[in-house]
Design a protein around this motif. Structure first.
Motif, PDB file in Angstrom:
ATOM      1  N   ILE A  71       0.737  -1.199  -0.119  1.00 40.20           N
ATOM      2  CA  ILE A  71      -0.122   0.020  -0.030  1.00 40.20           C
ATOM      3  C   ILE A  71       0.744   1.396  -0.019  1.00 40.20           C
ATOM      4  O   ILE A  71       0.610   2.312  -0.712  1.00 40.20           O
ATOM      5  N   LYS A  72       1.759   1.058   0.689  1.00 36.29           N
ATOM      6  CA  LYS A  72       2.910   2.344   1.041  1.00 36.29           C
ATOM      7  C   LYS A  72       3.478   2.589  -0.613  1.00 36.29           C
ATOM      8  O   LYS A  72       3.525   3.712  -0.773  1.00 36.29           O
ATOM      9  N   ASN A  73       3.881   1.355  -1.167  1.00 39.57           N
ATOM     10  CA  ASN A  73       4.514   1.549  -2.400  1.00 39.57           C
ATOM     11  C   ASN A  73       3.551   2.055  -3.421  1.00 39.57           C
ATOM     12  O   ASN A  73       4.047   2.881  -4.237  1.00 39.57           O
ATOM     13  N   ILE A  74       2.371   1.644  -3.528  1.00 37.99           N
ATOM     14  CA  ILE A  74       1.336   2.066  -4.254  1.00 37.99           C
ATOM     15  C   ILE A  74       0.993   3.500  -4.151  1.00 37.99           C
ATOM     16  O   ILE A  74       0.844   4.393  -5.010  1.00 37.99           O
ATOM     17  N   ASP A  75       1.197   3.930  -2.816  1.00 39.84           N
ATOM     18  CA  ASP A  75       0.770   5.346  -2.699  1.00 39.84           C
ATOM     19  C   ASP A  75       1.962   6.378  -2.997  1.00 39.84           C
ATOM     20  O   ASP A  75       1.828   7.149  -3.605  1.00 39.84           O
ATOM     21  N   ALA A  76       3.193   5.563  -2.907  1.00 42.25           N
ATOM     22  CA  ALA A  76       4.502   6.305  -3.187  1.00 42.25           C
ATOM     23  C   ALA A  76       4.399   6.373  -4.766  1.00 42.25           C
ATOM     24  O   ALA A  76       4.922   7.417  -5.377  1.00 42.25           O
ATOM     25  N   MET A  77       4.168   5.370  -5.551  1.00 46.06           N
ATOM     26  CA  MET A  77       4.272   5.295  -6.914  1.00 46.06           C
ATOM     27  C   MET A  77       3.041   6.358  -7.553  1.00 46.06           C
ATOM     28  O   MET A  77       3.571   7.049  -8.420  1.00 46.06           O
ATOM     29  N   ASN A  78       1.908   6.483  -6.909  1.00 45.28           N
ATOM     30  CA  ASN A  78       0.905   7.373  -7.212  1.00 45.28           C
ATOM     31  C   ASN A  78       1.542   8.883  -7.007  1.00 45.28           C
ATOM     32  O   ASN A  78       1.272   9.807  -7.879  1.00 45.28           O
ATOM     33  N   ASN A  79       2.133   8.962  -6.035  1.00 43.70           N
ATOM     34  CA  ASN A  79       2.705  10.457  -5.659  1.00 43.70           C
ATOM     35  C   ASN A  79       3.583  10.721  -6.852  1.00 43.70           C
ATOM     36  O   ASN A  79       3.732  11.907  -7.207  1.00 43.70           O
ATOM     37  N   ARG A  80       4.505   9.715  -6.999  1.00 42.71           N
ATOM     38  CA  ARG A  80       5.364   9.870  -8.025  1.00 42.71           C
ATOM     39  C   ARG A  80       5.000  10.079  -9.438  1.00 42.71           C
ATOM     40  O   ARG A  80       5.388  11.151 -10.109  1.00 42.71           O
ATOM     41  N   ILE A  81       3.999   9.507  -9.719  1.00 41.54           N
ATOM     42  CA  ILE A  81       3.247   9.465 -10.921  1.00 41.54           C
ATOM     43  C   ILE A  81       2.565  11.077 -10.981  1.00 41.54           C
ATOM     44  O   ILE A  81       2.623  11.785 -12.149  1.00 41.54           O
ATOM     45  N   ASN A  82       2.085  11.451  -9.956  1.00 40.68           N
ATOM     46  CA  ASN A  82       1.342  12.793  -9.786  1.00 40.68           C
ATOM     47  C   ASN A  82       2.561  13.547  -9.897  1.00 40.68           C
ATOM     48  O   ASN A  82       2.434  14.753 -10.832  1.00 40.68           O
ATOM     49  N   SER A  83       3.686  13.667  -9.156  1.00 37.24           N
ATOM     50  CA  SER A  83       4.745  14.743  -9.453  1.00 37.24           C
ATOM     51  C   SER A  83       5.223  14.448 -10.869  1.00 37.24           C
ATOM     52  O   SER A  83       5.670  15.493 -11.474  1.00 37.24           O
TER      53      SER A  83
END
Length: 424
Positions: free
Chosen positions: A352-364
């Motif tokens: 979940i943390k990885n997914i959130d991090a990925m989403n954040n990265r994608i957003n960034s």
């Protein structure tokens, strides 16, 4: 005689006394015993007679002759007694008893005229082996004596040395003594020479020392020395060199004299002592081989019992161990399951943390991309504006050039007109 009288040990013993030692006054004692009045008339003398067995200390003294015809060696016996390592020079055999740890004291006691080299036990008995040339030679007289548990080992040592000096070394014998501290069975081994000794060595055998009556005298003197020591130390015990049968005979004779004097109460107490000796179980000495067999049997039984107890203990331990192992395995299984669940939960949370991090990265990244597009648009606009400005400058430059040309042409034309006017 009735069955009850036969079964009554007191009556039976008195009638036996009467048969063996016919005496008219014994009928009085028999009548008392028949009426059962002996125990009721017990006085202080009766009580002392009753505790006679309890007050007796240990008496054991056995004399033997060491014979070569029986395959024995004096060197062997002294090596065993003194816990030594010695080789018999006559036969070449080696004897080693140094591993035994029960030796308390050993000494060779010499008479006044003996050479000092005989202080060494091995030297003494090697010399005896050389002197005795016959194949059926009598090498030594030896005996085992039980020491008293009521005395310390040091007191027993002094008692034994005093007894040996008075009865053997003062008579001309050499005594090789060894005291063994065998737990609750302290005892001494004594070897005695059978030849006269002088400063040169051994002489002829002394046949007088072989008199069987001497054994009785030596036993009697030992009991006297022990009893005297007990008396000096206020120990209320004693030993007797006499056998149980001979002690009974002495008491019977004493009872007869007491009856003759009219001392009937004392006679009753004496007869009661006879009865105690009658019922006493005589302890016979068991031969060493038989005793070792019995000891081995007892030890084997003890060993078997110990082994069985060990097996039972092992079974119990194994059962407890199995139960513990099962509980431990169940506990480990539960623990593993809990660990696996925890690991899965961690993995989930990590994912979940990885997914959130990925989403954040994608957003960034998307934000970056968007910002990059804007930059590109601005750059494009800037380039266009620059191009337009460059074009305008080029036009301006071209226009300036054209104007300059026109100006120059106009100047030329004016100059030409002036020249023409001048020429005219």
């Amino acid at each position: 005689m009735s069955k009850a009288q036969k079964e009554n040990p007191l009556t039976r013993s008195m009638l036996r006394i009467r048969r063996l030692h016919a005496h008219p006054a014994l009928a009085y004692c028999v009548r008392i015993l028949k009426r059962g009045e002996l125990k009721r008339r017990a006085t202080a003398q009766h009580q002392t007679a009753k505790t006679q067995e309890e007050d007796m200390a240990l008496m054991h003294m056995q004399f033997k002759i060491l014979k070569r015809s029986e395959g024995k060696s004096a060197v062997y016996l002294t090596a065993y007694n003194n816990r030594l390592r010695a080789r018999d020079e006559r036969t070449g055999e080696l004897y080693n008893y140094t591993k035994k740890e029960d030796l308390y004291y050993s000494e060779v006691m010499l008479p006044n005229n003996a050479p000092e080299r005989f202080r060494d036990a091995v030297t003494l008995w090697q010399n005896i082996e050389q002197v005795e040339s016959r194949k059926d030679a009598q090498l030594a007289r030896y005996f085992i004596v039980a020491l008293q548990n009521e005395l310390t080992l040091e007191q027993n040592k002094k008692l034994l040395k005093r007894y040996i000096k008075k009865n053997f070394t003062d008579k001309g014998m050499i005594a090789d003594i060894a005291i063994h501290d065998d737990k609750n069975n302290p005892h001494a081994h004594i070897m005695l020479t059978m030849r006269e000794v002088n400063s040169a060595g051994f002489g002829n055998k002394v046949r007088e020392w072989n008199n069987p009556k001497l054994v009785e005298i030596w036993r009697k003197k030992w009991s006297y020395e022990v009893n005297k020591t007990f008396q000096d130390l206020n120990i209320k015990k004693g030993i007797s060199h006499l056998s149980t049968l001979r002690q009974k005979e002495q008491l019977i004779n004493l009872a007869k004299t007491q009856i003759d004097k009219g001392e009937f109460k004392k006679a009753e107490a004496t007869i009661y002592g006879v009865e105690i000796l009658e019922n006493k179980k005589v302890k016979k000495r068991i031969p060493r081989k038989q005793w070792m067999k019995l000891k081995n049997q007892v030890n084997n039984k003890k060993h078997i019992k110990k082994e069985e107890a060990k097996k039972e203990d092992n079974k119990k331990f194994n059962n407890i161990k199995n139960v513990f192992n099962k509980l431990f395995s169940n506990f480990n299984k539960k623990r593993k399951q809990e660990k696996e669940i925890q690991q899965l939960e961690k993995l989930k949370s990590d994912k979940i943390k990885n997914i959130d991090a990925m989403n954040n990265r994608i957003n960034s990244i998307s934000d970056l991309l968007e910002s990059d597009k804007l930059k590109i648009d601005l750059d494009n606009k800037k380039t266009k504006l620059l191009e337009e400005a460059n074009k305008k400058q080029d036009l301006n430059n071209n226009n300036k050039k054209d104007l300059n040309l026109i100006i120059q042409q106009n100047k030329k034309v004016k100059n030409d007109k002036k020249r023409q006017t001048y020429t005219i």
